[in-house]
Structures are given as C-alpha cells and as structure tokens.
Design a protein around this motif. Structure first.
Motif, mmCIF file in Angstrom:
data_model
loop_
_atom_site.group_PDB
_atom_site.id
_atom_site.type_symbol
_atom_site.label_atom_id
_atom_site.label_comp_id
_atom_site.label_asym_id
_atom_site.label_seq_id
_atom_site.Cartn_x
_atom_site.Cartn_y
_atom_site.Cartn_z
ATOM 1 N N UNK A 128 51.742 42.869 40.658
ATOM 2 C CA UNK A 128 50.405 42.374 40.172
ATOM 3 C C UNK A 128 49.546 43.344 39.497
ATOM 4 N N UNK A 129 49.369 43.384 38.084
ATOM 5 C CA UNK A 129 48.583 44.486 37.803
ATOM 6 C C UNK A 129 46.967 44.490 38.052
ATOM 7 N N UNK A 130 46.573 45.657 38.285
ATOM 8 C CA UNK A 130 45.247 45.828 38.504
ATOM 9 C C UNK A 130 44.581 46.481 37.212
ATOM 10 N N UNK A 131 43.396 45.815 36.598
ATOM 11 C CA UNK A 131 42.960 46.242 35.274
ATOM 12 C C UNK A 131 41.654 47.123 35.330
ATOM 13 N N UNK A 149 38.300 45.434 40.297
ATOM 14 C CA UNK A 149 39.137 44.650 40.823
ATOM 15 C C UNK A 149 39.733 45.296 42.155
ATOM 16 N N UNK A 150 39.528 46.585 42.456
ATOM 17 C CA UNK A 150 39.720 47.393 43.583
ATOM 18 C C UNK A 150 38.905 47.372 44.420
ATOM 19 N N UNK A 151 37.444 46.800 44.292
ATOM 20 C CA UNK A 151 36.498 46.653 45.138
ATOM 21 C C UNK A 151 35.447 47.598 44.666
ATOM 22 N N UNK A 152 35.166 48.350 43.654
ATOM 23 C CA UNK A 152 34.219 49.206 43.516
ATOM 24 C C UNK A 152 33.150 48.434 43.018
ATOM 25 N N UNK A 153 31.812 48.951 43.551
ATOM 26 C CA UNK A 153 30.618 48.192 43.069
ATOM 27 C C UNK A 153 29.565 49.063 42.960
ATOM 28 N N UNK A 179 41.150 42.369 46.517
ATOM 29 C CA UNK A 179 42.122 43.023 47.380
ATOM 30 C C UNK A 179 42.012 42.545 48.844
ATOM 31 N N UNK A 180 43.199 42.391 49.274
ATOM 32 C CA UNK A 180 43.394 41.998 50.654
ATOM 33 C C UNK A 180 43.823 43.028 51.642
ATOM 34 N N UNK A 181 43.599 43.236 52.930
ATOM 35 C CA UNK A 181 43.835 44.255 53.917
ATOM 36 C C UNK A 181 44.697 43.602 54.937
#
Length: 356
Positions: free
Chosen positions: A1-4, A8-12, A249-251
């Motif tokens: 699955x692509x992260x664009x 999407x990685x959780x940066x805020x 994202x899921x951990x």
C-alpha cells in the motif's frame, strides 16, 4: 500500500510546531516503524519526495536514558544525508516496567491517537486485564476502544458486552469477526487519515488477524485457537507500523500477559473514578475500607453498587504502580550516579595521564 504524504504517516501540527524555519529547511522527518536490537526501521520522504524505508543503527542513543531511546511511533529528524539528528517530543507514550527481574522502563509505543484493546468472546476475556490496558491509555491521554473478537465462535456475546457496559458505561465496544469485512468496517472511524491506532491485548486474542483485515494485507502470521481451552497462539513477535487504506497507520504489538504498571496512578484513578469518588465520601481521609466506621466504599459493596472484584483490582493496580514506580526511580538514580562516576574517572585519567 502506498504512502503519499507525511500526514498519512501521522505527522501533525504538534510535531510541525517543534521545528524552526531553519530546521524545517535542513531536516527530514522520519517515523520509527519498528525497533530491533541494533536497528531502527524508519519511514519518510527523501529530498526528492520519494518514500524511503531506512534502517538506522541504534548506537547514537546507547548513552542516553531508556525513556529517551526511540520507540515504535516516534518521529526522528534526519539530515539531508539521512543521518539521525533529533528525537521529537512525543504527543503520547505507552510504557511498562521491564519484564523479568529488571526494574527499568520499557517503551511500548509513542504518538498513538487511539488504543484498540483487543480481547475475545471466550475464556480469554478478562475484565481485570482490560482495565489494566485502559489505565495505561488513560495515563497517556489516549482514547480507548475495546474490540471483542471471535464473535463467530461464540453463540451469545451478551455476557461480555454486559460486563463491560456495567463497569465502564461510556466505553466504546465493538464485537467483531476479525475475518469479516463488514465487522472490521465498524472500526474505520478510528482509523482515519492521519490517525495512529495501536492494538494491545494478550497472546492469541486475534490481533494479527485483525491487523491483516484492517490493513488489507496479510503479512502478519496467524494461528488457530486451541480447541480444548479456546486459547490462541502467540504469532506476533515484535511491534511494527502498518499503513491503513483510509490513510492512517496501525501499530501491532506482541501479546503481553506481563504488563507491569509504572508511573500510572492518574490512569488508574481515571479508570476507577467511581471507586475514587466513593473513597472521598468516607468519614476518615485515610480509610482503608476494611473495618472503619462511616466507610462509603464498604457501604457500596454491601448494597451491591460496587463489585468486590473491581475494588480488588483497583487496589492491586495502585499498589503495583506505586511499587514499580519506586523501583524504576531507584534504578534511574543508580544509573545517574554510575554515569557521574564514569565521567569523573575519565576526566581524572585525562588530567593525570603521564606525558610521553
């Protein structure tokens, strides 16, 4: 699955606000996706805007306190050569006392938005264990949701739901067959773009199966439950981040039966707010809720408004976290003293080193 995107990685904004203009222009944010003994696996974008998965050595952090070591979910700033420079301040952190006889801290995950507490509709269901996880979430300021798996193997899930709703009326609870798309879809509201969700539960309750269904990928090994006692089998062996179709994202974490509480008094008081409120009504401020007159806690027990199990678990978790917090604080003090000794010895050796 692509992260664009970093979002999407959780940066805020919480992390963006920690960067000066100079830092923003000269560094690259990367998120820790997994931690091995000597390596950190990180995800981020290089100077060309291409997604990169990097393996970084952990040696730069060997001389700092354990709570300053990177853990899964952390954000690191890298220079343009993709060398680590800085660990950013965490929004949230889940930690425990190290397993075994060690009295140090073990970091479980950082920068989590929602904790998905996973249990199952069979003999593995344990209210005391669930409350332990809820206290960790409350201490860290993380929202919690309970997912009860294996509903397809349970003819009646109502006793499990009633137990949770009775003890925690406002707690979101979902019963799911972790392999059924329509069931898993009910968890989508906590898995939106930019969100980080962590799965926490004991071994064999279906976390890996749920991870596979949520991510739409099947990289997590699974195993069937044992027919004789409904126990699942431990399949996940390390913590790792997985991208979700909705952009979050899921951990996933290994099953942890030994999850020793530390520095968690506020979290315990929050999960057991009803017991704390009763204790505040006792005649004596130091009431032990045993034989003292005017004890509101004993009155609630006798009237059936409070379960003995719940009071016992409240006492147990408070005592455990107090003991472990003291042990960890003592170890920190010893480590600082040892560090000062080594520093002084090194300076003394340099000062009195004979001239050649």
């Amino acid at each position: 699955m692509s992260i664009t995107s970093l979002h999407a990685l959780g940066w805020s904004h919480f992390f963006q606000a920690q960067l000066t203009l100079e830092t923003f222009e000269s560094t690259l944010p990367f998120r820790v996706a997994s931690v091995q003994r000597n390596l950190l696996e990180c995800l981020g974008f290089d100077t060309q805007g291409q997604l990169q998965r990097l393996a970084l050595a952990t040696y730069p952090w060997r001389q700092v306190a354990p709570e300053q070591h990177p853990t899964v979910g952390d954000w690191l700033l890298l220079d343009k050569n993709l060398e680590p420079l800085q660990l950013l301040e965490r929004k949230t952190l889940i930690q425990r006392r190290s397993a075994g006889r060690e009295s140090g801290l073990q970091l479980i995950a950082a920068n989590i938005d929602t904790l998905l507490v996973v249990s199952s509709c069979n003999e593995e269901f344990n209210l005391n264990r669930i409350e332990r996880y809820l206290a960790l979430a409350a201490e860290a300021g993380i929202g919690a949701v309970v997912a009860l798996t294996k509903k397809d193997l349970c003819p009646d899930t109502s006793p499990y739901l009633e137990a949770l709703h009775h003890n925690h009326p406002g707690l979101p609870v979902e019963t799911v067959n972790a392999t059924a798309a329509q069931d898993v879809a009910r968890l989508a509201m906590w898995c939106a773009s930019g969100q980080t969700i962590a799965l926490l539960g004991s071994s064999g309750v279906g976390k890996s199966t749920l991870t596979n269904s949520l991510t739409g990928e099947y990289g997590q090994e699974t195993a069937p439950i044992r027919a004789k006692d409904s126990k699942g089998r431990h399949t996940t062996t390390s913590r790792s981040l997985h991208p979700l179709p909705g952009g979050g994202v899921l951990l996933d974490t290994p099953g942890m039966r030994e999850l020793q509480m530390v520095d968690c008094e506020a979290g315990v008081q929050s999960v057991f707010a009803d017991v704390a409120q009763l204790a505040a009504q006792c005649r004596f401020h130091d009431c032990q809720h045993v034989t003292e007159p005017g004890c509101a806690v004993r009155g609630a027990l006798e009237s059936g408004r409070l379960e003995q199990r719940r009071l016992d678990n409240y006492r147990k978790l408070l005592a455990e976290q107090a003991h472990n917090s003291g042990s960890v604080a003592e170890k920190r003090q010893q480590e600082r003293a040892l560090g000062r000794f080594y520093k002084q010895a090194k300076e003394s050796h340099r000062r009195f080193k004979p001239q050649e």
